[in-house]
Design a protein around this motif. Structure first.
Motif, PDB file in Angstrom:
ATOM      1  N   ASP A 556       0.836  -1.203   0.000  1.00 38.85           N
ATOM      2  CA  ASP A 556       0.000   0.000   0.000  1.00 38.85           C
ATOM      3  C   ASP A 556       0.866   1.246   0.000  1.00 38.85           C
ATOM      4  O   ASP A 556       1.857   1.331   0.736  1.00 38.85           O
ATOM      5  CB  ASP A 556      -0.889   0.020   1.249  1.00 38.85           C
ATOM      6  N   GLU A 573      -0.110  -0.503 -17.473  1.00 47.22           N
ATOM      7  CA  GLU A 573       0.813  -0.383 -16.339  1.00 47.22           C
ATOM      8  C   GLU A 573       1.500   0.972 -16.296  1.00 47.22           C
ATOM      9  O   GLU A 573       1.755   1.512 -15.205  1.00 47.22           O
ATOM     10  CB  GLU A 573       1.853  -1.508 -16.376  1.00 47.22           C
ATOM     11  N   TRP A 576      -0.688   3.846 -14.750  1.00 49.01           N
ATOM     12  CA  TRP A 576      -0.973   3.816 -13.310  1.00 49.01           C
ATOM     13  C   TRP A 576       0.281   3.647 -12.467  1.00 49.01           C
ATOM     14  O   TRP A 576       0.176   3.414 -11.252  1.00 49.01           O
ATOM     15  CB  TRP A 576      -1.960   2.680 -13.013  1.00 49.01           C
ATOM     16  N   ASN A 577       1.481   3.789 -13.067  1.00 49.77           N
ATOM     17  CA  ASN A 577       2.690   3.478 -12.292  1.00 49.77           C
ATOM     18  C   ASN A 577       3.014   4.514 -11.229  1.00 49.77           C
ATOM     19  O   ASN A 577       3.850   4.266 -10.370  1.00 49.77           O
ATOM     20  CB  ASN A 577       3.896   3.262 -13.225  1.00 49.77           C
ATOM     21  N   ARG A 581      -1.915   2.945  -4.274  1.00 46.08           N
ATOM     22  CA  ARG A 581      -2.393   1.562  -4.388  1.00 46.08           C
ATOM     23  C   ARG A 581      -2.794   1.048  -3.012  1.00 46.08           C
ATOM     24  O   ARG A 581      -2.134   1.325  -2.007  1.00 46.08           O
ATOM     25  CB  ARG A 581      -1.309   0.670  -4.982  1.00 46.08           C
ATOM     26  N   GLU A 583      -3.822  -2.736  -1.474  1.00 42.33           N
ATOM     27  CA  GLU A 583      -3.990  -4.167  -1.713  1.00 42.33           C
ATOM     28  C   GLU A 583      -5.265  -4.642  -1.012  1.00 42.33           C
ATOM     29  O   GLU A 583      -5.499  -4.336   0.157  1.00 42.33           O
ATOM     30  CB  GLU A 583      -2.782  -4.946  -1.192  1.00 42.33           C
ATOM     31  N   ARG A 599      -6.960  -5.341  -5.948  1.00 44.06           N
ATOM     32  CA  ARG A 599      -6.365  -4.095  -5.449  1.00 44.06           C
ATOM     33  C   ARG A 599      -7.118  -2.891  -6.016  1.00 44.06           C
ATOM     34  O   ARG A 599      -7.844  -3.016  -7.018  1.00 44.06           O
ATOM     35  CB  ARG A 599      -4.882  -3.999  -5.810  1.00 44.06           C
ATOM     36  N   TRP A 601      -6.445   1.188  -7.225  1.00 41.39           N
ATOM     37  CA  TRP A 601      -5.480   2.203  -7.624  1.00 41.39           C
ATOM     38  C   TRP A 601      -6.212   3.553  -7.648  1.00 41.39           C
ATOM     39  O   TRP A 601      -7.386   3.608  -8.035  1.00 41.39           O
ATOM     40  CB  TRP A 601      -4.925   1.926  -9.024  1.00 41.39           C
ATOM     41  N   TYR A 602      -5.528   4.613  -7.272  1.00 47.25           N
ATOM     42  CA  TYR A 602      -6.171   5.926  -7.295  1.00 47.25           C
ATOM     43  C   TYR A 602      -5.122   7.011  -7.507  1.00 47.25           C
ATOM     44  O   TYR A 602      -3.944   6.849  -7.171  1.00 47.25           O
ATOM     45  CB  TYR A 602      -6.941   6.180  -5.996  1.00 47.25           C
ATOM     46  N   ARG A 612      -9.167   2.936 -10.156  1.00 50.16           N
ATOM     47  CA  ARG A 612      -9.117   1.660 -10.889  1.00 50.16           C
ATOM     48  C   ARG A 612      -9.321   0.535  -9.882  1.00 50.16           C
ATOM     49  O   ARG A 612      -8.736   0.544  -8.791  1.00 50.16           O
ATOM     50  CB  ARG A 612      -7.776   1.508 -11.597  1.00 50.16           C
ATOM     51  N   ASP A 614      -9.018  -3.604  -9.666  1.00 57.58           N
ATOM     52  CA  ASP A 614      -8.587  -4.858 -10.294  1.00 57.58           C
ATOM     53  C   ASP A 614      -9.376  -6.010  -9.689  1.00 57.58           C
ATOM     54  O   ASP A 614      -9.276  -6.287  -8.483  1.00 57.58           O
ATOM     55  CB  ASP A 614      -7.091  -5.094 -10.062  1.00 57.58           C
TER      56      ASP A 614
END
Length: 744
Positions: A556, A573, A576-577, A581, A583, A599, A601-602, A612, A614
């Motif tokens: 995280d 990828e 959003w890298n 994040r 988990e 997970r 993503w923001y 996002r 997943d």
């Protein structure tokens, strides 16, 4: 007398010292690659608009490395492979090429070139092992060529050789790759002479930075970190070597004089970091002005800069003027950049259509002019005082996110500015010569801080950053314990110290920033320290031989910077890298969540909030997955109409039983959305929204800030995601907490 709105662009061109003196090799290729893409073209494009004047900062450590490549004495692992016969590549070299020769923004630098995009697609879709087992020697040769061709700026595509390579697309030979390297050196050789010519012609002002880009306030005293953050954890040892400051300044000044035939007037303090302690050294070396961030001015004046709904400052008179710092060695002018306008270019406009982005920037400048006029006592349709808007930012890294490396954006912007009757682009020294600063700012009142939130927390305070400082402090003390080791008789030790004092290593240590090169930056920092010990014939401490921190996969974490994802449900990828994040599945979460959601993503930019989710691979909405996702915004400590989440069978537990202000519903089956805002009496009112949502391999969502009028800049809002079937509650995430989103 009336005035246009004066605007000073300052472009900061910088790379840390990638050369390791342990073996004389460069560890990373970024000076060579950015040198063919970002340094020459920026000023060549400006030269076509002679009415426009700008300032460019060239860091000494960058100049040294450019000259090393021009001389043919700089070699990096990427270059060694470019010049190698592909038939002799070893498996580990092939793996390195597959892993690292797509280090470019694929939307703008890989996808536009069919062959490069084909190879990238194979790696992404079929995997690295497949490439290792199936690629031919020609595939490797083409990839080696394209990794370098993609970094040629579009301004050079008319060059006959480059045009031929681009048109051919594939089938590159070792001879082609050797010629590509020669073309790189040819472009690099033009950078410094072109800057000098344009400065002598009066269109450019060239400034400099302390020699290896150190943070001068922290060299003076690492306790400066506690000025902005009194509770900041500090390194075990205290770094207080202010005598290093004039060394960095003298080296920078001498290098400048040798390349440009005059003394520099302006200094870009590394990371726009300033403090009262460093000012006497700067004025003593003859510098006449420096620049810093608006956050530093805000801290200095104890003033928070407010902006209206369009981002225009409500108190522009405080920011858009130079100040006069009064120091024991004379006065020093200081200008403060508009942080928001600088960030729009650096992080947002690359995600917009180029002409629209250029018009947007012009619109912001015109709005500043209108606000300043509205504050004039006499009214009037022209500015009665000379105001200066300073836009200062990194001049290299942002352009890879733009179409054609920013060429269409800059051409549109420069064309409009050339014809604009109420805006004039000036160098900083031009403005100061015509309108010397009149507002005094006592040196002791200047806040100690940087461009990042007006603090130094990006470079000190984190446990890993502090360990690195302790290693540096011990090495510096070892050098001090040998006074016979002077810069004249032991330059290798001093050069290693200067390299290790650079800011870049500390940027990448610990929390806050990360890249796939973190371990290499760690290694380079310690190699500079190792060189220092070896030059003094001293044993290298065991701690210097060990990584400053373990470089493990991250769990995280908060966002590392702005993101600009394409909302297509694919979850690219690269897009959003830099995102935050959380988990969900596997190591944490309830059983049904572990199998359903992996997970979150923001992230944000100046246009949108992005999210996002997943899910389990292959899971289908309405089958394994619920059919709906609901985003709900909670605004703590804000008096406004709120309402319970409009979800049936909702458990009476925090945070599900909180009252929310905004709600975005998403039908995962149809990918339609609906948006609601809470009104009085615990009711919801439907509103028009420009939110985007897409579901394919994951759920991606973009919510414009315009949909969330309750949010304020520099504020943290809270977000929760509820999964539901036909409006009936199924689950929520993340468990027992909100997603924290910092508003830009």
């Amino acid at each position: 007398m009336t005035h246009p709105l004066y605007v000073a662009f300052i472009w900061h061109q910088h790379q840390p010292l990638y050369k390791s003196n342990l073996d004389g090799e460069y560890r990373l290729p970024w000076v060579r690659l950015h040198g063919t893409k970002d340094y020459l073209d920026l000023v060549l494009m400006l030269e076509r608009f002679p009415k426009l004047h700008q300032t460019v900062n060239l860091v000494p450590s960058l100049i040294l490395q450019i000259e090393d490549y021009i001389a043919g004495t700089a070699f990096d692992p990427y270059l060694a492979l470019l010049l190698s016969p592909v038939e002799t590549l070893r498996p580990e070299q092939q793996q390195f090429i597959i892993e690292h020769f797509f280090d470019a923004q694929h939307h703008t630098m890989i996808d536009p070139h069919p062959r490069y995009g084909e190879l990238y697609g194979q790696r992404q879709d079929k995997g690295r092992d497949w490439c290792l087992n199936h690629w031919t020697a020609q595939d490797y040769s083409d990839l080696l060529a394209w990794h370098n061709l993609a970094w040629f700026d579009p301004l050079f595509w008319e060059d006959l050789e480059i045009a031929n390579w681009l048109e051919r697309g594939k089938g590159y030979t070792l001879s082609d790759r050797q010629r590509i390297y020669s073309k790189q050196r040819e472009i690099l050789s033009r950078i410094i002479p072109q800057h000098r010519r344009m400065q002598e012609a009066g269109q450019l002002e060239i400034t400099t930075t302390p020699y290896t880009h150190p943070i001068l306030p922290l060299l003076a005293d690492t306790n400066a970190g506690r000025v902005a953050l009194p509770e900041m954890p500090l390194p075990k040892y205290r770094f207080r070597w202010a005598e290093d400051i004039p060394r960095h300044l003298r080296r920078a000044k001498q290098m400048y004089r040798d390349r440009f035939g005059c003394n520099p007037r302006g200094l870009w303090p590394s990371e726009q970091s300033v403090s009262p302690a460093i000012l006497p050294y700067i004025t003593e070396q003859g510098f006449q002005w420096i620049c810093a961030d608006e956050a530093v001015l805000g801290w200095t004046l104890h003033h928070f800069f407010h902006r209206d709904g369009s981002g225009t400052l409500t108190e522009p008179e405080l920011l858009y003027r130079p100040y006069r710092l009064e120091t024991p060695h004379g006065d020093l002018a200081i200008v403060f950049r508009d942080h928001r306008l600088s960030d729009l270019i650096g992080f947002t406009y690359g995600n917009m259509e180029p002409q629209r982005a250029a018009i947007d920037l012009i619109g912001h400048l015109e709005a500043i002019g209108r606000t300043l006029k509205s504050h004039q006592q006499q009214g009037g349709t022209a500015l009665e005082h000379p105001w200066l808007v300073t836009i200062a930012l990194d001049g290299e890294n942002c352009w890879e996110f733009y179409q054609e490396d920013g060429k269409p954006f800059l051409e549109s912007l420069y064309q409009i500015l050339s014809e604009h009757p109420a805006i004039e682009l000036v160098t900083v020294s031009e403005f100061l010569d015509r309108f010397p600063p009149t507002v005094p700012l006592p040196a002791h009142q200047l806040h100690s801080g940087s461009w990042v939130d007006g603090s130094f927390s990006t470079w000190i305070g984190d446990s890993a950053k502090n360990r690195a400082w302790d290693l540096l402090i011990q090495a510096r003390q070892t050098l001090a314990n040998q006074p016979e080791a002077t810069e004249e008789n032991n330059p290798e030790a001093w050069e290693a110290l200067y390299a290790a004092e650079g800011s870049d290593w500390f940027w990448w240590f610990g929390e806050g920033h990360s890249s796939n090169q973190d371990a290499m930056f760690d290694q380079l920092f310690r190699e500079h320290l190792t060189t220092l010990y070896q030059a003094l014939n001293q044993p290298v401490p065991v701690e210097v031989r060990q990584p400053v921190e373990p470089h493990l996969p991250r769990g995280d974490h908060r966002p590392d910077g702005f993101i600009h994802p394409v909302i297509d449900g694919i979850g690219d990828e690269q897009d959003w890298n830099r995102a935050g994040r959380i988990e969900i599945g596997g190591a944490r979460g309830t059983m049904h969540q572990s199998t359903l959601v992996q997970r979150l993503w923001y992230g944000v930019d100046h246009l949108n909030l992005y999210l996002r989710v997943d899910f389990k691979t292959g899971a289908k909405p309405g089958v394994e997955l619920p059919s709906e996702a609901h985003l709900l915004w909670f605004y703590p400590d804000r008096p406004m109409p709120v309402s319970p989440a409009p979800i049936a069978e909702l458990p009476d537990q925090p945070p599900l039983n909180y009252l929310f202000r905004h709600h975005l519903g998403i039908n995962l089956l149809t990918q339609t959305t609906w948006f609601q805002e809470a009104i009085g009496y615990y009711q919801w009112h439907s509103r028009v929204s420009r939110a985007q949502a897409a579901f394919d391999t994951c759920l991606e969502v973009a919510i414009p800030w315009a949909d969330l009028p309750a949010v304020e800049p520099d504020w943290t809002l809270r977000l929760v995601v509820i999964l539901a079937d036909e409006g009936r509650y199924c689950s929520y995430l993340p468990e027992n907490k909100f997603i924290p989103v910092d508003v830009p």
